[in-house]
Design a protein around this motif. Structure first.
Motif, mmCIF file in Angstrom:
data_model
loop_
_atom_site.group_PDB
_atom_site.id
_atom_site.type_symbol
_atom_site.label_atom_id
_atom_site.label_comp_id
_atom_site.label_asym_id
_atom_site.label_seq_id
_atom_site.Cartn_x
_atom_site.Cartn_y
_atom_site.Cartn_z
ATOM 1 N N ARG A 70 70.569 38.958 44.555
ATOM 2 C CA ARG A 70 70.890 39.985 43.553
ATOM 3 C C ARG A 70 72.404 40.076 43.427
ATOM 4 O O ARG A 70 73.121 39.909 44.410
ATOM 5 C CB ARG A 70 70.343 41.345 43.960
ATOM 6 N N THR A 71 72.839 40.345 42.212
ATOM 7 C CA THR A 71 74.276 40.516 42.008
ATOM 8 C C THR A 71 74.607 41.997 42.027
ATOM 9 O O THR A 71 73.818 42.840 41.632
ATOM 10 C CB THR A 71 74.749 39.905 40.675
ATOM 11 N N GLU A 95 79.860 41.431 44.466
ATOM 12 C CA GLU A 95 79.299 40.491 45.424
ATOM 13 C C GLU A 95 77.892 40.057 45.048
ATOM 14 O O GLU A 95 77.254 40.649 44.184
ATOM 15 C CB GLU A 95 79.287 41.097 46.832
ATOM 16 N N PHE A 96 77.458 39.020 45.731
ATOM 17 C CA PHE A 96 76.072 38.572 45.679
ATOM 18 C C PHE A 96 75.430 39.001 46.984
ATOM 19 O O PHE A 96 76.014 38.843 48.055
ATOM 20 C CB PHE A 96 75.998 37.045 45.577
ATOM 21 N N ARG A 97 74.219 39.560 46.901
ATOM 22 C CA ARG A 97 73.482 39.965 48.091
ATOM 23 C C ARG A 97 72.215 39.120 48.171
ATOM 24 O O ARG A 97 71.493 38.996 47.196
ATOM 25 C CB ARG A 97 73.095 41.435 48.017
ATOM 26 N N VAL A 98 71.975 38.557 49.341
ATOM 27 C CA VAL A 98 70.802 37.718 49.536
ATOM 28 C C VAL A 98 69.973 38.286 50.664
ATOM 29 O O VAL A 98 70.489 38.587 51.737
ATOM 30 C CB VAL A 98 71.205 36.263 49.875
ATOM 31 N N GLN A 99 68.683 38.435 50.400
ATOM 32 C CA GLN A 99 67.721 38.751 51.450
ATOM 33 C C GLN A 99 66.847 37.526 51.606
ATOM 34 O O GLN A 99 66.248 37.056 50.629
ATOM 35 C CB GLN A 99 66.857 39.946 51.086
ATOM 36 N N GLY A 100 66.824 37.001 52.819
ATOM 37 C CA GLY A 100 66.050 35.795 53.064
ATOM 38 C C GLY A 100 65.096 35.964 54.211
ATOM 39 O O GLY A 100 65.304 36.797 55.098
ATOM 40 N N ALA A 101 64.055 35.137 54.176
ATOM 41 C CA ALA A 101 63.081 35.142 55.262
ATOM 42 C C ALA A 101 63.715 34.506 56.494
ATOM 43 O O ALA A 101 64.375 33.474 56.408
ATOM 44 C CB ALA A 101 61.838 34.367 54.841
ATOM 45 N N ASP A 102 63.519 35.141 57.622
ATOM 46 C CA ASP A 102 64.037 34.636 58.893
ATOM 47 C C ASP A 102 63.415 33.269 59.183
ATOM 48 O O ASP A 102 62.194 33.137 59.235
ATOM 49 C CB ASP A 102 63.690 35.617 60.005
ATOM 50 N N ARG A 159 69.486 38.631 39.000
ATOM 51 C CA ARG A 159 68.590 38.370 40.128
ATOM 52 C C ARG A 159 68.081 36.937 40.039
ATOM 53 O O ARG A 159 67.873 36.408 38.957
ATOM 54 C CB ARG A 159 67.410 39.342 40.065
ATOM 55 N N LEU A 160 67.891 36.342 41.207
ATOM 56 C CA LEU A 160 67.303 35.009 41.316
ATOM 57 C C LEU A 160 66.334 35.091 42.484
ATOM 58 O O LEU A 160 66.693 35.598 43.536
ATOM 59 C CB LEU A 160 68.401 33.981 41.578
ATOM 60 N N GLU A 178 66.637 36.572 36.406
ATOM 61 C CA GLU A 178 66.794 37.713 35.508
ATOM 62 C C GLU A 178 68.265 37.786 35.160
ATOM 63 O O GLU A 178 69.120 37.706 36.039
ATOM 64 C CB GLU A 178 66.356 39.001 36.205
ATOM 65 N N TYR A 179 68.569 37.887 33.877
ATOM 66 C CA TYR A 179 69.955 37.941 33.445
ATOM 67 C C TYR A 179 70.106 38.924 32.289
ATOM 68 O O TYR A 179 69.126 39.317 31.662
ATOM 69 C CB TYR A 179 70.468 36.549 33.052
#
Length: 159
Positions: free
Chosen positions: A29-30, A34-41, A103-104, A118-119
């Motif tokens: 997400r932007t 900044e860009f924020r990334v939530q990723g799977a562990d 969002r990506l 999403e843009y």
């Protein structure tokens, strides 16, 4: 709204960082700065979430580090690597002219394997699209072909 010269380079840098952490499934997400990334562990028991933040300054540093690595490395080029996939998605967004990525997501892939983006358009309209992985890979291959023909000026002159 943050200013970016292009999404293709920015998303490639983020892809390199995600790859170095072993993160394959994520949502980006932007934010304003900044860009924020939530990723799977990526580590067992695979139940946690990893959150990463990328400012414009950190992306610049990642870009320099990536350039240094690419110069040193003569490894095989992979069109299906996360940095190249995100670079191709970035090119798609850049070609939208004045679109701002919001969002990506590759978290909820369907059987056809898609990346959801999403843009926001210049007119303020929010658009959501699903890009097929096959189409994204084709874009990555086309970009590679274009870069290699440009980096070989003799080849251009002899055509």
């Amino acid at each position: 709204m943050m200013y970016l010269p292009s999404y293709d380079g920015t998303l490639r840098c983020i892809g390199q960082a995600l790859q170095s952490h072993g993160i394959e499934v994520f949502e980006l997400r932007t934010d304003v700065n900044e860009f924020r990334v939530q990723g799977a562990d990526p580590n067992p028991p695979y139940t946690g979430l990893i959150e990463l933040h990328f400012s414009l300054d950190s992306i610049t540093i990642l870009d320099r580090e990536g350039q240094a690595q690419r110069r040193k490395s003569k490894s095989e080029f992979r069109f299906d690597s996360l940095p190249e996939i995100l670079r191709a998605v970035g090119t798609y967004i850049d070609n939208k002219r004045a679109a701002r990525l919001r969002r990506l997501n590759n978290c909820c892939l369907s059987d056809d394997a898609e990346i959801e983006i999403e843009y926001q358009t210049r007119g303020g309209e929010i658009q959501t699209e699903s890009l097929s992985m096959n189409g994204v890979r084709e874009t990555a291959v086309d970009m590679y072909k274009m870069r290699t023909s440009i980096s070989n000026p003799i080849g251009i002159l002899t055509r």
